[in-house]
Design a protein around this motif. Structure first.
Motif, PDB file in Angstrom:
ATOM      1  N   MET A  32      -8.601  14.786 -14.850  1.00 35.49           N
ATOM      2  CA  MET A  32      -8.727  15.286 -13.471  1.00 35.49           C
ATOM      3  C   MET A  32      -8.000  16.625 -13.317  1.00 35.49           C
ATOM      4  SD  MET A  32      -8.017  11.959 -11.101  1.00 35.49           S
ATOM      5  CE  MET A  32      -8.790  10.380 -11.439  1.00 35.49           C
ATOM      6  N   ARG A  79      -6.424  10.687 -15.462  1.00 37.22           N
ATOM      7  CA  ARG A  79      -5.694  11.638 -14.614  1.00 37.22           C
ATOM      8  C   ARG A  79      -5.472  12.977 -15.329  1.00 37.22           C
ATOM      9  NH1 ARG A  79      -1.388   7.664 -11.303  1.00 37.22           N
ATOM     10  NH2 ARG A  79      -2.949   7.028  -9.758  1.00 37.22           N
ATOM     11  N   ALA A  99     -10.044  18.427 -10.341  1.00 35.65           N
ATOM     12  CA  ALA A  99     -10.752  17.483  -9.457  1.00 35.65           C
ATOM     13  C   ALA A  99      -9.939  16.196  -9.352  1.00 35.65           C
ATOM     14  CB  ALA A  99     -12.149  17.185 -10.009  1.00 35.65           C
ATOM     15  N   ILE A 100      -8.885  16.272  -8.597  1.00 35.70           N
ATOM     16  CA  ILE A 100      -7.975  15.127  -8.514  1.00 35.70           C
ATOM     17  C   ILE A 100      -8.405  14.154  -7.420  1.00 35.70           C
ATOM     18  CG2 ILE A 100      -6.009  16.399  -9.437  1.00 35.70           C
ATOM     19  CD1 ILE A 100      -5.002  16.740  -6.595  1.00 35.70           C
ATOM     20  N   ASP A 101      -8.056  12.867  -7.610  1.00 33.62           N
ATOM     21  CA  ASP A 101      -8.387  11.855  -6.590  1.00 33.62           C
ATOM     22  C   ASP A 101      -7.182  11.646  -5.667  1.00 33.62           C
ATOM     23  OD1 ASP A 101      -6.573  10.349  -8.043  1.00 33.62           O
ATOM     24  OD2 ASP A 101      -8.014   8.803  -8.653  1.00 33.62           O
ATOM     25  N   TRP A 102      -7.343  10.745  -4.709  1.00 39.17           N
ATOM     26  CA  TRP A 102      -6.304  10.514  -3.691  1.00 39.17           C
ATOM     27  C   TRP A 102      -4.984  10.045  -4.318  1.00 39.17           C
ATOM     28  CZ3 TRP A 102      -5.566  11.296   1.414  1.00 39.17           C
ATOM     29  CH2 TRP A 102      -4.485  10.638   2.015  1.00 39.17           C
ATOM     30  N   GLY A 103      -5.059   9.072  -5.226  1.00 35.62           N
ATOM     31  CA  GLY A 103      -3.836   8.520  -5.816  1.00 35.62           C
ATOM     32  C   GLY A 103      -3.020   9.563  -6.541  1.00 35.62           C
ATOM     33  N   LEU A 104      -3.688  10.400  -7.345  1.00 38.84           N
ATOM     34  CA  LEU A 104      -2.972  11.443  -8.075  1.00 38.84           C
ATOM     35  C   LEU A 104      -2.474  12.523  -7.115  1.00 38.84           C
ATOM     36  CD1 LEU A 104      -1.992  12.746 -10.661  1.00 38.84           C
ATOM     37  CD2 LEU A 104      -4.291  13.706 -11.003  1.00 38.84           C
ATOM     38  N   GLY A 105      -3.282  12.857  -6.126  1.00 35.29           N
ATOM     39  CA  GLY A 105      -2.877  13.858  -5.137  1.00 35.29           C
ATOM     40  C   GLY A 105      -1.617  13.441  -4.401  1.00 35.29           C
ATOM     41  N   GLU A 106      -1.546  12.143  -4.081  1.00 33.17           N
ATOM     42  CA  GLU A 106      -0.357  11.624  -3.390  1.00 33.17           C
ATOM     43  C   GLU A 106       0.882  11.791  -4.259  1.00 33.17           C
ATOM     44  OE1 GLU A 106       1.204   7.344  -1.560  1.00 33.17           O
ATOM     45  OE2 GLU A 106      -0.177   7.399  -3.260  1.00 33.17           O
ATOM     46  N   HIS A 118      -4.276   2.058  -6.940  1.00 32.76           N
ATOM     47  CA  HIS A 118      -4.533   3.488  -6.789  1.00 32.76           C
ATOM     48  C   HIS A 118      -3.301   4.350  -7.051  1.00 32.76           C
ATOM     49  CE1 HIS A 118      -2.771   2.173  -3.011  1.00 32.76           C
ATOM     50  NE2 HIS A 118      -2.473   3.437  -2.739  1.00 32.76           N
ATOM     51  N   ARG A 119      -2.083   3.724  -7.071  1.00 41.12           N
ATOM     52  CA  ARG A 119      -0.878   4.554  -7.077  1.00 41.12           C
ATOM     53  C   ARG A 119      -0.215   4.607  -8.438  1.00 41.12           C
ATOM     54  NH1 ARG A 119       1.675   2.746  -2.670  1.00 41.12           N
ATOM     55  NH2 ARG A 119       0.789   4.443  -1.435  1.00 41.12           N
TER      56      ARG A 119
END
Length: 593
Positions: free
Chosen positions: A490, A487, A495-502, A530-531
């Motif tokens: 990222m 993370r 370039a962040i993924d869904w889990g980090l974006g949340e 993912h969280r």
């Protein structure tokens, strides 16, 4: 343990008593032992008494019109009920003024039902008649409650008796209720529903110990989903009143049907939430209006247990059983339940065993399916009639005075109806105030504007640091450490993924002072790994919530829930409507349904 099976609980006396459970031969005793004396003073408080005296003494305590079923409860709960019953604290010693107040409540209750029955013939109202004792019980709940520190009561109830509760307990204007029945109310609110009186209501009730705010949750059907909604509302109101420790200021009350309590899964789901960290409300007072029939179905076809309340045994909740034709016992039951709830912070159930004077609704013919029951009901006196005779015999109030008050109520109701028909009232939804002040319905341009106003990048980078740095002296799982390193990369690479974006989204809200509550099965880790909004120490099992350290003025509270997708959703919905500035999020199991 078994005194309740001999209790006088059925007003219609149709129930078969299970006398064999307490047959003397089951205890290696016989009729010849009844006059033998036993030293039982330490156990039942009767030293050197005959067996006959001991049995009669215990029957007088546990086998009257008010009793309890606590055999499956924790030992301290059993002891509390035993002490209350055997010291007679469970039975209120009412003054003449208190008795008159109970009678007045019954007069108001019956007069409204009889008036509506004759002026709006055949109209559905799901009357309280037969379970009239509910009304003085609710009055006692408020009066006694404020003496025990209660500031607010949240009620969730279905259909039975709702009109009377709205009019005579909540104080909703009778002209609005009558205009609803007439179909002539002026309604420009845009609200829709299957029955208009399923809308909620709130009011402040004055008591000698201070005011108590009472709210009745709206309920768009006559089933039990509202139970979890009401408890969710109570949870939010407790937070607002800084009542998250003792949870004595806000009390949720759920009023059930007997067949529904036994048969509907949402009841069981809501009970299972009662002691979970994220869903505690300090105990709910449950009242079952036990008509001894579910629509057209007899209890033998509606449940597999002795009592409709037995579902509560899954959480070891005590059950108070009471005969609906003994109104003083019913008021005592409420007093007992409330005192228990305030002391133990647990759910408690009152099984109000009564009957319904008409069918499931007033247009139904109940004698099709319960001919013997309804033959008995035809000649059975109303509770107002029973209690007015009791007080007349005791010299408290003569029956002519009672009938005079009753007739005055009927006349007042007629005057109100005439006025409503002459000038139909306008239904005005309650204005939003308090925490809702300044809020309005969202518009599309609000969302467009929000998307065009990105969060400050420095703040996001600071959040990223919080989310990827476990505390010192914390034993993180090796795979979690790898995830946190990924993370960090990222964030560096944009370039962040869904889990980090949340998690960044939650964090940005927290930075702005908006509290966030996340609940559902597995939300702490996330079903698909993912969280990871909570870290678990591999050596101590202790939890660390990074987002809880973003802003001292905003909370981030993630709660794993029971595997429920009905009650939990209802609870969070209730939580949301009572706390509009607190963002509650519910994730269905697996997060992809």
């Amino acid at each position: 343990t078994y005194g309740h099976v001999l209790a006088k609980l059925d007003p219609l006396e149709l129930q078969k008593r299970e006398t064999e459970l307490l047959d003397l031969k089951n205890f290696n005793l016989s009729e010849s032992d009844l006059d033998q004396k036993f030293e039982s003073g330490r156990v039942v408080g009767k030293a050197n008494a005959s067996l006959r005296e001991i049995i009669n003494h215990l029957k007088s305590i546990y086998s009257g019109t008010l009793t309890c079923d606590v055999a499956g409860c924790e030992p301290n709960v059993q002891k509390w009920f035993q002490e209350n019953f055997e010291s007679r604290k469970a039975f209120l010693n009412l003054s003449n003024e208190q008795k008159k107040a109970i009678l007045y409540s019954l007069i108001r209750t019956e007069s409204l039902e009889k008036f509506v029955h004759t002026r709006f013939v055949g109209t559905k109202r799901f009357s309280i008649e037969g379970g009239d004792a509910l009304m003085p019980m609710l009055e006692n709940l408020v009066t006694r409650g404020t003496a025990l520190g209660v500031e607010e009561i949240v009620i969730g109830m279905a259909h039975r008796g709702r009109v009377n509760v709205l009019a005579n307990f909540m104080g909703k204007a009778l002209e609005l209720i009558f205009a609803d029945f007439d179909g002539k109310v002026i309604d420009n609110s845009g609200y829709q529903g299957d029955v208009k009186y399923h809308l909620g209501y709130s009011t402040d009730k004055e008591t000698p110990h201070g005011n108590c705010h009472v709210s009745l949750a709206f309920n768009p059907s006559h089933l039990e989903f509202v139970n979890s909604v009401a408890t969710g509302i109570a949870r939010a109101k407790q937070r607002r009143r800084n009542d998250t420790g003792e949870r004595k200021k806000v009390v949720p009350v759920c009023i059930h049907g007997d067949a529904a309590f036994a048969g509907q899964g949402v009841v069981q789901e809501t009970l299972q939430l009662s002691r979970l960290e994220g869903y505690r409300v300090g105990g709910t007072v449950h009242i079952i209006i036990n008509n001894q029939v579910g629509f057209t179905t007899d209890p033998k076809d509606a449940r597999s247990t002795r009592y409709s309340a037995d579902a509560a045994k899954s959480i070891k909740a005590p059950v108070i059983l009471v005969n609906g034709d003994d109104v003083e016992a019913c008021v005592s039951a409420m007093d007992l339940a409330l005192r228990f709830r305030q002391e133990f912070k647990q759910d408690v159930v009152i099984d109000l065993i009564c009957y319904r004077r008409f069918g499931h609704n007033e247009g139904d013919e109940p004698a099709f399916t319960q001919p013997l029951m309804y033959e008995k009901i035809k000649s059975h006196p109303t509770l107002k009639s029973i209690y007015s005779q009791t007080l007349a015999q005791a010299g408290v109030q003569n029956e002519s005075e009672t009938e005079k008050i009753y007739q005055e109520k009927i006349d007042n109701l007629q005057n109100t109806l005439d006025a409503a028909r002459k000038s139909p009232p306008e239904f005005k939804p309650m204005a939003f105030g308090g925490l809702w002040k300044g809020l309005r319905r969202g518009k599309l341009e609000d969302f467009d504007k929000a998307f065009k106003a990105p969060h400050d990048k420095k703040q996001l980078l600071a959040l990223g640091e919080v989310l990827t740095t476990p505390p010192s002296q914390f034993n993180a799982h090796p795979k979690l450490l790898k995830l946190l390193e990924a993370r960090k990369k990222m964030i560096a690479d944009n370039a962040i993924d869904w889990g980090l974006g949340e998690l960044l989204a939650y964090g940005s809200l927290l930075q702005e002072g908006v509290s966030v509550r996340l609940s559902g099965q597995d939300v702490k880790r996330g079903t698909f790994t993912h969280r990871h909004c909570v870290y678990f120490d591999t050596e101590t099992g202790k939890e660390f919530v990074p987002l809880a350290h973003v802003n001292a003025k905003a909370e981030f509270v993630p709660y794993n829930s029971s595997l429920s997708e009905m009650a939990v959703l209802g609870f969070e919905y209730g939580n949301a409507i009572a706390a509009p500035t607190f963002l509650p999020l519910w994730e269905a199991h697996f997060g992809d349904f």
